[in-house]
Design a protein around this motif. Structure first.
Motif, PDB file in Angstrom:
ATOM      1  N   ASP A  17       3.514  29.206 -46.561  1.00 47.30           N
ATOM      2  CA  ASP A  17       2.628  30.205 -46.683  1.00 47.30           C
ATOM      3  C   ASP A  17       2.354  30.590 -45.343  1.00 47.30           C
ATOM      4  OD1 ASP A  17       0.358  31.710 -47.984  1.00 47.30           O
ATOM      5  OD2 ASP A  17      -0.971  30.144 -47.034  1.00 47.30           O
ATOM      6  N   ARG A  18       2.482  29.671 -44.288  1.00 42.16           N
ATOM      7  CA  ARG A  18       2.228  29.985 -43.046  1.00 42.16           C
ATOM      8  C   ARG A  18       3.378  30.835 -42.461  1.00 42.16           C
ATOM      9  NH1 ARG A  18       1.272  24.896 -39.126  1.00 42.16           N
ATOM     10  NH2 ARG A  18      -0.377  24.738 -40.593  1.00 42.16           N
ATOM     11  N   ALA A  19       4.593  30.506 -42.892  1.00 41.26           N
ATOM     12  CA  ALA A  19       5.669  31.334 -42.530  1.00 41.26           C
ATOM     13  C   ALA A  19       5.789  32.664 -43.023  1.00 41.26           C
ATOM     14  CB  ALA A  19       7.106  30.672 -43.028  1.00 41.26           C
ATOM     15  N   ARG A  20       5.144  32.904 -43.945  1.00 39.95           N
ATOM     16  CA  ARG A  20       5.191  34.105 -44.698  1.00 39.95           C
ATOM     17  C   ARG A  20       4.180  34.994 -43.819  1.00 39.95           C
ATOM     18  NH1 ARG A  20       5.786  31.661 -49.641  1.00 39.95           N
ATOM     19  NH2 ARG A  20       3.553  31.552 -49.976  1.00 39.95           N
ATOM     20  N   THR A  21       2.799  34.489 -43.563  1.00 38.73           N
ATOM     21  CA  THR A  21       1.717  34.846 -42.864  1.00 38.73           C
ATOM     22  C   THR A  21       2.297  35.222 -41.082  1.00 38.73           C
ATOM     23  OG1 THR A  21       0.321  33.776 -44.129  1.00 38.73           O
ATOM     24  CG2 THR A  21      -0.570  34.581 -41.845  1.00 38.73           C
ATOM     25  N   GLU A  22       3.096  34.274 -40.669  1.00 41.80           N
ATOM     26  CA  GLU A  22       3.234  34.884 -39.533  1.00 41.80           C
ATOM     27  C   GLU A  22       4.422  35.788 -39.401  1.00 41.80           C
ATOM     28  OE1 GLU A  22       4.588  31.026 -37.576  1.00 41.80           O
ATOM     29  OE2 GLU A  22       2.648  30.215 -37.606  1.00 41.80           O
ATOM     30  N   TYR A  23       5.282  35.898 -40.467  1.00 35.96           N
ATOM     31  CA  TYR A  23       6.330  37.077 -40.520  1.00 35.96           C
ATOM     32  C   TYR A  23       5.765  38.519 -40.635  1.00 35.96           C
ATOM     33  CZ  TYR A  23      10.687  39.508 -41.399  1.00 35.96           C
ATOM     34  OH  TYR A  23      11.685  40.436 -41.129  1.00 35.96           O
ATOM     35  N   GLY A  24       4.451  38.489 -41.215  1.00 34.86           N
ATOM     36  CA  GLY A  24       3.783  39.706 -41.156  1.00 34.86           C
ATOM     37  C   GLY A  24       3.379  40.223 -39.916  1.00 34.86           C
ATOM     38  N   ALA A  25       3.405  39.531 -38.921  1.00 30.69           N
ATOM     39  CA  ALA A  25       3.162  39.959 -37.507  1.00 30.69           C
ATOM     40  C   ALA A  25       4.459  40.546 -36.768  1.00 30.69           C
ATOM     41  CB  ALA A  25       2.587  38.940 -36.586  1.00 30.69           C
ATOM     42  N   VAL A  26       5.533  40.270 -37.308  1.00 30.38           N
ATOM     43  CA  VAL A  26       6.848  40.766 -36.699  1.00 30.38           C
ATOM     44  C   VAL A  26       6.932  42.080 -37.148  1.00 30.38           C
ATOM     45  CG1 VAL A  26       9.389  40.470 -36.776  1.00 30.38           C
ATOM     46  CG2 VAL A  26       7.880  38.539 -37.033  1.00 30.38           C
ATOM     47  N   THR A  27       7.416  42.780 -35.792  1.00 28.61           N
ATOM     48  CA  THR A  27       7.570  44.416 -35.834  1.00 28.61           C
ATOM     49  C   THR A  27       8.907  44.740 -35.760  1.00 28.61           C
ATOM     50  OG1 THR A  27       7.618  44.511 -33.463  1.00 28.61           O
ATOM     51  CG2 THR A  27       5.201  44.500 -34.478  1.00 28.61           C
ATOM     52  N   LEU A  28       9.367  45.894 -36.269  1.00 25.49           N
ATOM     53  CA  LEU A  28      10.585  46.604 -36.315  1.00 25.49           C
ATOM     54  C   LEU A  28      10.991  46.669 -34.849  1.00 25.49           C
ATOM     55  CD1 LEU A  28      12.743  47.821 -37.671  1.00 25.49           C
ATOM     56  CD2 LEU A  28      11.636  50.099 -37.269  1.00 25.49           C
ATOM     57  N   ALA A  29      10.451  46.601 -34.018  1.00 32.03           N
ATOM     58  CA  ALA A  29      10.833  46.590 -32.426  1.00 32.03           C
ATOM     59  C   ALA A  29      11.295  45.515 -32.203  1.00 32.03           C
ATOM     60  CB  ALA A  29       9.700  46.927 -31.548  1.00 32.03           C
ATOM     61  N   SER A  30      10.400  44.279 -32.365  1.00 29.66           N
ATOM     62  CA  SER A  30      10.862  42.829 -32.141  1.00 29.66           C
ATOM     63  C   SER A  30      12.237  42.735 -32.722  1.00 29.66           C
ATOM     64  CB  SER A  30       9.683  41.868 -32.460  1.00 29.66           C
ATOM     65  OG  SER A  30       9.664  41.814 -33.778  1.00 29.66           O
ATOM     66  N   ARG A  31      12.524  42.904 -33.994  1.00 30.51           N
ATOM     67  CA  ARG A  31      13.804  42.665 -34.580  1.00 30.51           C
ATOM     68  C   ARG A  31      14.828  43.560 -34.000  1.00 30.51           C
ATOM     69  NH1 ARG A  31      14.092  41.248 -40.152  1.00 30.51           N
ATOM     70  NH2 ARG A  31      16.150  41.125 -39.659  1.00 30.51           N
ATOM     71  N   LEU A  32      14.548  44.824 -33.837  1.00 33.41           N
ATOM     72  CA  LEU A  32      15.640  45.459 -32.897  1.00 33.41           C
ATOM     73  C   LEU A  32      15.889  45.129 -31.605  1.00 33.41           C
ATOM     74  CD1 LEU A  32      14.672  49.289 -34.106  1.00 33.41           C
ATOM     75  CD2 LEU A  32      16.486  47.518 -34.833  1.00 33.41           C
ATOM     76  N   MET A  33      14.961  44.395 -30.722  1.00 38.77           N
ATOM     77  CA  MET A  33      15.010  43.836 -29.603  1.00 38.77           C
ATOM     78  C   MET A  33      16.014  42.519 -29.690  1.00 38.77           C
ATOM     79  SD  MET A  33      14.267  44.090 -26.430  1.00 38.77           S
ATOM     80  CE  MET A  33      12.605  44.789 -26.316  1.00 38.77           C
ATOM     81  N   ALA A  34      16.068  41.743 -30.766  1.00 38.76           N
ATOM     82  CA  ALA A  34      16.930  40.868 -30.828  1.00 38.76           C
ATOM     83  C   ALA A  34      18.320  41.360 -31.342  1.00 38.76           C
ATOM     84  CB  ALA A  34      16.547  39.897 -32.027  1.00 38.76           C
ATOM     85  N   SER A  35      18.577  42.521 -31.525  1.00 34.97           N
ATOM     86  CA  SER A  35      19.710  43.395 -31.809  1.00 34.97           C
ATOM     87  C   SER A  35      20.234  43.968 -30.660  1.00 34.97           C
ATOM     88  CB  SER A  35      19.518  44.215 -33.131  1.00 34.97           C
ATOM     89  OG  SER A  35      19.016  43.430 -34.354  1.00 34.97           O
ATOM     90  N   ARG A  36      19.580  44.098 -29.761  1.00 35.40           N
ATOM     91  CA  ARG A  36      20.297  44.910 -28.494  1.00 35.40           C
ATOM     92  C   ARG A  36      21.522  44.226 -28.196  1.00 35.40           C
ATOM     93  NH1 ARG A  36      16.138  44.864 -23.610  1.00 35.40           N
ATOM     94  NH2 ARG A  36      16.489  42.955 -23.581  1.00 35.40           N
ATOM     95  N   GLY A  37      22.423  45.413 -27.710  1.00 36.52           N
ATOM     96  CA  GLY A  37      23.727  45.066 -27.504  1.00 36.52           C
ATOM     97  C   GLY A  37      24.774  45.150 -28.673  1.00 36.52           C
ATOM     98  N   HIS A  38      24.002  45.278 -29.807  1.00 34.30           N
ATOM     99  CA  HIS A  38      24.972  44.899 -30.922  1.00 34.30           C
ATOM    100  C   HIS A  38      25.080  46.383 -31.708  1.00 34.30           C
ATOM    101  CE1 HIS A  38      24.883  40.531 -30.725  1.00 34.30           C
ATOM    102  NE2 HIS A  38      23.741  40.694 -30.363  1.00 34.30           N
ATOM    103  N   ASP A  39      26.055  46.537 -32.547  1.00 33.52           N
ATOM    104  CA  ASP A  39      26.192  47.599 -33.582  1.00 33.52           C
ATOM    105  C   ASP A  39      25.069  47.470 -34.723  1.00 33.52           C
ATOM    106  OD1 ASP A  39      28.083  48.834 -31.985  1.00 33.52           O
ATOM    107  OD2 ASP A  39      29.796  47.707 -32.761  1.00 33.52           O
ATOM    108  N   VAL A  40      24.474  48.608 -34.861  1.00 39.02           N
ATOM    109  CA  VAL A  40      23.666  48.889 -36.126  1.00 39.02           C
ATOM    110  C   VAL A  40      23.816  50.215 -36.512  1.00 39.02           C
ATOM    111  CG1 VAL A  40      21.910  47.108 -35.003  1.00 39.02           C
ATOM    112  CG2 VAL A  40      21.607  49.657 -34.518  1.00 39.02           C
ATOM    113  N   ALA A  41      23.113  50.458 -37.670  1.00 37.78           N
ATOM    114  CA  ALA A  41      23.078  51.981 -38.079  1.00 37.78           C
ATOM    115  C   ALA A  41      21.644  52.039 -38.464  1.00 37.78           C
ATOM    116  CB  ALA A  41      23.817  51.816 -39.626  1.00 37.78           C
ATOM    117  N   LEU A  42      21.288  53.236 -38.088  1.00 43.43           N
ATOM    118  CA  LEU A  42      19.866  53.752 -38.267  1.00 43.43           C
ATOM    119  C   LEU A  42      19.957  54.801 -39.153  1.00 43.43           C
ATOM    120  CD1 LEU A  42      18.528  54.237 -34.615  1.00 43.43           C
ATOM    121  CD2 LEU A  42      18.426  52.301 -36.127  1.00 43.43           C
ATOM    122  N   VAL A  43      19.144  54.885 -40.380  1.00 42.45           N
ATOM    123  CA  VAL A  43      19.105  56.089 -40.960  1.00 42.45           C
ATOM    124  C   VAL A  43      17.904  56.847 -40.571  1.00 42.45           C
ATOM    125  CG1 VAL A  43      19.024  56.774 -43.441  1.00 42.45           C
ATOM    126  CG2 VAL A  43      19.961  54.731 -42.904  1.00 42.45           C
TER     127      VAL A  43
END
Length: 178
Positions: free
Chosen positions: A32-58
């Protein structure tokens, strides 16, 4: 078996049941705590971890844009695709594929990573390079970014006419070689 052994066996059994119940409650609480904490994760923070990698944006009206994610900020990203740079406001992104499963919290970002869309567009304006401005209605303007306002960007089309584009209407700014 003596009554003493039976009593200790019963107590051991009760202790084991209590430990199992505590562990089950703990696992549920952690989930439950993990689900609650994941609710604070932003798209920008996920993309920040992907910097330097190939991605696809729609993106609306552009479809799938594949490339290397070279910069990410709170409200925009820079994607290198097919030899061109794309400044993309994150609010225009409809889906991301190939992103890291991790995230980088904002407290770990450098001050440069905290610069907003206006800073990126000012850089384009300072460079004076021709670009294509893609809008949410599907239209696009070949233009030079001239000035950057608080909530809009002013572009100049090849005929010399000024085009004001509110940030809310912007899907992407694509670099063009002169």
């Amino acid at each position: 078996m003596s009554w003493e052994h039976e009593l200790f066996a019963l107590l051991d059994d009760l202790e084991g049941q209590a430990a199992a119940a505590w562990e089950a409650d703990r696992e549920a609480e952690l989930a439950d705590r993990a689900r609650t904490e994941y609710g604070a994760v932003t798209l920008a923070s996920r993309l920040m971890a992907s910097r330097g990698h190939d991605v696809a944006l729609v993106l609306p009206h552009l479809g799938r844009l594949e490339g290397r994610l070279s910069r990410v900020a709170e409200d925009w990203c820079l994607l290198g695709a097919a030899g061109q740079d794309w400044i993309v406001p994150l609010r225009a992104v409809t889906a991301v594929q190939g992103a890291s499963g991790r995230s980088v919290p904002e407290v770990a970002w450098s001050p440069v990573d905290r610069l907003g869309l206006r800073a990126a567009l000012r850089r384009v304006a300072d460079a004076g390079e021709r670009c294509v401005v893609h809008l949410v209605d599907g239209t696009r303007h070949e233009a030079h970014v001239e000035r950057v306002g608080a909530d809009f960007v002013e572009c100049r089309d090849p005929a010399g006419r000024a085009v004001l584009v509110p940030y809310a209407g912007l899907v992407a700014v694509q670099s063009r070689e002169d």
